[in-house]
Write an enzyme that holds these catalytic residues in place. Structure first.
Site, PDB file in Angstrom:
ATOM      1  N   CYS A 182      42.423  41.763  18.501  1.00 33.66           N
ATOM      2  CA  CYS A 182      41.628  42.943  18.163  1.00 33.66           C
ATOM      3  C   CYS A 182      42.482  44.194  18.170  1.00 33.66           C
ATOM      4  CB  CYS A 182      40.474  43.092  19.157  1.00 33.66           C
ATOM      5  SG  CYS A 182      41.051  43.500  20.823  1.00 33.66           S
TER       6      CYS A 182
ATOM      7  N   CYS B 134      45.457  45.191  22.826  1.00 36.15           N
ATOM      8  CA  CYS B 134      46.676  45.189  23.653  1.00 36.15           C
ATOM      9  C   CYS B 134      47.676  46.210  23.124  1.00 36.15           C
ATOM     10  CB  CYS B 134      47.287  43.792  23.709  1.00 36.15           C
ATOM     11  SG  CYS B 134      46.328  42.658  24.738  1.00 36.15           S
TER      12      CYS B 134
ATOM     13  N   CYS C   1      44.745  36.515  24.754  1.00 32.92           N
ATOM     14  CA  CYS C   1      44.618  35.692  23.534  1.00 32.92           C
ATOM     15  C   CYS C   1      45.918  34.936  23.277  1.00 32.92           C
ATOM     16  CB  CYS C   1      44.264  36.560  22.330  1.00 32.92           C
ATOM     17  SG  CYS C   1      42.706  37.422  22.501  1.00 32.92           S
TER      18      CYS C   1
ATOM     19  N   CYS D  52      43.203  41.306  29.203  1.00 37.62           N
ATOM     20  CA  CYS D  52      42.386  41.621  28.030  1.00 37.62           C
ATOM     21  C   CYS D  52      41.684  42.958  28.290  1.00 37.62           C
ATOM     22  CB  CYS D  52      41.362  40.519  27.773  1.00 37.62           C
ATOM     23  SG  CYS D  52      40.364  40.771  26.290  1.00 37.62           S
TER      24      CYS D  52
ATOM     25  N   HIS E 231      41.493  39.671  44.577  1.00 44.87           N
ATOM     26  CA  HIS E 231      40.713  39.596  45.810  1.00 44.87           C
ATOM     27  C   HIS E 231      41.558  39.927  47.059  1.00 44.87           C
ATOM     28  CE1 HIS E 231      37.336  37.999  48.142  1.00 44.87           C
ATOM     29  NE2 HIS E 231      38.076  37.055  48.690  1.00 44.87           N
TER      30      HIS E 231
ATOM     31  N   CYS F  96      42.297  43.648  47.158  1.00 50.33           N
ATOM     32  CA  CYS F  96      41.164  44.535  46.873  1.00 50.33           C
ATOM     33  C   CYS F  96      40.791  45.407  48.079  1.00 50.33           C
ATOM     34  CB  CYS F  96      39.945  43.685  46.470  1.00 50.33           C
ATOM     35  SG  CYS F  96      38.508  44.680  46.071  1.00 50.33           S
TER      36      CYS F  96
ATOM     37  N   CYS G 105      31.296  44.849  48.534  1.00 52.03           N
ATOM     38  CA  CYS G 105      31.980  43.841  47.729  1.00 52.03           C
ATOM     39  C   CYS G 105      31.104  43.412  46.546  1.00 52.03           C
ATOM     40  CB  CYS G 105      32.278  42.643  48.633  1.00 52.03           C
ATOM     41  SG  CYS G 105      32.803  41.193  47.719  1.00 52.03           S
TER      42      CYS G 105
ATOM     43  N   CYS H  28      31.895  39.139  40.598  1.00 54.05           N
ATOM     44  CA  CYS H  28      33.313  39.524  40.602  1.00 54.05           C
ATOM     45  C   CYS H  28      34.217  38.284  40.594  1.00 54.05           C
ATOM     46  CB  CYS H  28      33.624  40.383  41.822  1.00 54.05           C
ATOM     47  SG  CYS H  28      35.333  40.952  41.823  1.00 54.05           S
TER      48      CYS H  28
ATOM     49  N   CYS I   4      46.152  44.567  39.737  1.00 49.07           N
ATOM     50  CA  CYS I   4      45.355  45.756  39.410  1.00 49.07           C
ATOM     51  C   CYS I   4      45.009  46.621  40.632  1.00 49.07           C
ATOM     52  CB  CYS I   4      44.073  45.357  38.685  1.00 49.07           C
ATOM     53  SG  CYS I   4      44.385  44.371  37.220  1.00 49.07           S
TER      54      CYS I   4
ATOM     55  N   CYS J 257      39.097  48.618  37.539  1.00 51.36           N
ATOM     56  CA  CYS J 257      37.743  48.080  37.406  1.00 51.36           C
ATOM     57  C   CYS J 257      36.893  48.278  38.660  1.00 51.36           C
ATOM     58  CB  CYS J 257      37.818  46.602  37.039  1.00 51.36           C
ATOM     59  SG  CYS J 257      38.724  46.313  35.509  1.00 51.36           S
TER      60      CYS J 257
ATOM     61  N   CYS K 298      35.613  42.654  38.734  1.00 48.30           N
ATOM     62  CA  CYS K 298      36.713  42.087  37.954  1.00 48.30           C
ATOM     63  C   CYS K 298      36.112  40.979  37.082  1.00 48.30           C
ATOM     64  CB  CYS K 298      37.771  41.517  38.897  1.00 48.30           C
ATOM     65  SG  CYS K 298      39.008  40.490  38.061  1.00 48.30           S
TER      66      CYS K 298
ATOM     67  N   CYS L 195      39.912  39.108  33.401  1.00 44.88           N
ATOM     68  CA  CYS L 195      40.498  39.190  32.057  1.00 44.88           C
ATOM     69  C   CYS L 195      41.908  38.625  31.990  1.00 44.88           C
ATOM     70  CB  CYS L 195      40.445  40.625  31.534  1.00 44.88           C
ATOM     71  SG  CYS L 195      41.757  41.691  32.156  1.00 44.88           S
TER      72      CYS L 195
HETATM   73  S1  SF4 Z   1      34.989  43.211  45.011  1.00 42.36           S
HETATM   74 FE1  SF4 Z   1      35.754  41.290  44.087  1.00 42.36          FE
HETATM   75  S2  SF4 Z   1      37.936  41.298  44.439  1.00 42.36           S
HETATM   76 FE2  SF4 Z   1      37.048  42.853  45.804  1.00 42.36          FE
HETATM   77  S3  SF4 Z   1      36.702  41.751  47.741  1.00 42.36           S
HETATM   78 FE3  SF4 Z   1      34.813  41.593  46.563  1.00 42.36          FE
HETATM   79  S4  SF4 Z   1      34.989  39.631  45.432  1.00 42.36           S
HETATM   80 FE4  SF4 Z   1      37.034  40.185  46.159  1.00 42.36          FE
HETATM   81  S1  SF4 Z   2      39.088  42.467  34.869  1.00 44.35           S
HETATM   82 FE1  SF4 Z   2      40.260  41.962  36.743  1.00 44.35          FE
HETATM   83  S2  SF4 Z   2      42.287  41.340  35.995  1.00 44.35           S
HETATM   84 FE2  SF4 Z   2      41.275  42.426  34.314  1.00 44.35          FE
HETATM   85  S3  SF4 Z   2      41.911  44.567  34.520  1.00 44.35           S
HETATM   86 FE3  SF4 Z   2      39.992  44.387  35.670  1.00 44.35          FE
HETATM   87  S4  SF4 Z   2      40.608  43.920  37.783  1.00 44.35           S
HETATM   88 FE4  SF4 Z   2      42.396  43.542  36.465  1.00 44.35          FE
END
Ligand code: SF4
Ligand code: SF4
Length: 303
Positions: A50, A53, A147, A185, A221, A224, A244, A250, A259, A271, A278, A281
């Site tokens: 698309c 990227c 992709c 992505c 995770h 995070c 969470c 997630c 990230c 995100c 999350c 992606c």
């Molecule tokens: S928000 Fe998502 S990545 Fe963060 S602790 Fe919770 S499950 Fe894990």
């Molecule tokens: S969806 Fe997950 S892996 Fe993709 S940019 Fe957001 S936090 Fe990072």
């Protein structure tokens, strides 16, 4: 502010990067001052993608995208940025893919329609033909985005083209090139550009399952800031809640990417900071199945 010398240097590099070879006088003179042997030439081709990227790569901030395609690499072709088109652009690609134009790395964004090659063409030739021929001449390939690394959305269950990743394509062709895979992505600009800087300054980065370890060795995770909430079982019940996001689907526990420490948009947000789960992606299973969840708990979650 940039001075005149910097401007000339940048203009010379950009003209070369965008395929302008008939640029007279002053810029050509400046071009001679750049040592093209010290940076890799990149031929950037897009398959079933698309262009997200590419757009993300242009948002790079440190170094910025101009520096990345002039100082740290020499972007010799990119369809969205090229000033050339038609036969001139196709000849430029052919010069590299045939090996006549010297050493280069191939960057591939998008998947490849294995079962329907005519679904994705450059000029009048299937994209797959370019990718096959390049394997004989390129120094290596960089798969940019999910992709290209795993098939992504074009390869979602039920797609008609039998879209596959670059790795799968070369596997089926029984070709084993040097391949660096950078999922996402869209892809994070740092993941691609800093891989290229590493290639230029240090050499090949350490890879785990084909991906640069420096970006993809730990799960979202684990890094995070809401992991403590997860441990305390403080879960968000709806988007926008604190806590969470696991129960909102997630996929941080399933996804390897940095990230949470890298952040996005020049370090402004990412995100989960934006209260969005999350969506995995950068994971191999992203969008693979029809029932792939975005905002519902993923039944295969293993933490
Ligand atoms: S928000 Fe998502 S990545 Fe963060 S602790 Fe919770 S499950 Fe894990
Ligand atoms: S969806 Fe997950 S892996 Fe993709 S940019 Fe957001 S936090 Fe990072």
């Amino acid at each position: 502010m940039i001075d005149r010398r910097e401007f000339l240097k940048m203009a010379a590099c950009l003209s070369a990067s965008f395929g302008i070879t008939q640029f007279p006088g002053i810029v050509q003179a400046a071009l001679k001052k750049i040592d093209p042997a010290s940076v890799p030439r990149l031929i950037y081709l897009q398959g079933q993608s698309c262009t997200g990227c590419s757009i993300s790569l242009l948002q790079a901030q440190s170094p910025n995208a101009v520096s990345m395609i002039t100082q740290y690499s020499k972007l010799s072709f990119h369809a969205d940025l090229s000033a050339t088109s038609g036969k001139q652009a196709l000849d430029l690609i052919d010069d590299y893919i045939s090996g006549r134009a010297g050493e280069y790395f191939l960057a591939v964004e998008g998947s490849i329609p294995w079962g329907m090659p005519e679904a994705c063409v450059i000029g009048d030739k299937p994209f797959a033909d370019y990718v096959t021929a390049a394997a004989q001449t390129m120094s290596g390939a960089i798969a940019v985005g999910t992709c290209a690394t795993h098939g992504g959305i074009p390869a979602a269950e039920g797609n008609l083209t039998d879209a596959i990743s670059l790795k799968e394509f070369y596997l089926r062709k029984k070709i084993k090139p040097l391949l660096i895979e950078i999922p996402g992505c869209s892809v994070h600009p740092d993941w691609v550009w800093k891989t290229i800087i590493h290639l230029v300054q240090v050499g090949l980065p350490e890879l785990v399952d084909g991906q640069p370890k420096m970006f993809f060795s730990r799960r979202v995770h684990e890094l995070c800031p809401r992991y403590h909430d997860y441990q305390q079982e403080i879960f968000a019940r709806k988007l926008g809640d604190k806590g969470c996001l696991f129960k909102l689907g997630c996929l941080g526990p399933e996804t390897y990417a940095d990230c949470p420490t890298r952040w996005w948009n020049g370090g402004q947000t990412w995100c989960i900071d934006a209260n969005a789960p999350c969506i995995g992606c950068a994971s191999p299973f992203f969008a693979a199945k029809k029932d792939f969840p975005f905002y519902t708990p993923f039944k295969q979650n293993k933490v």
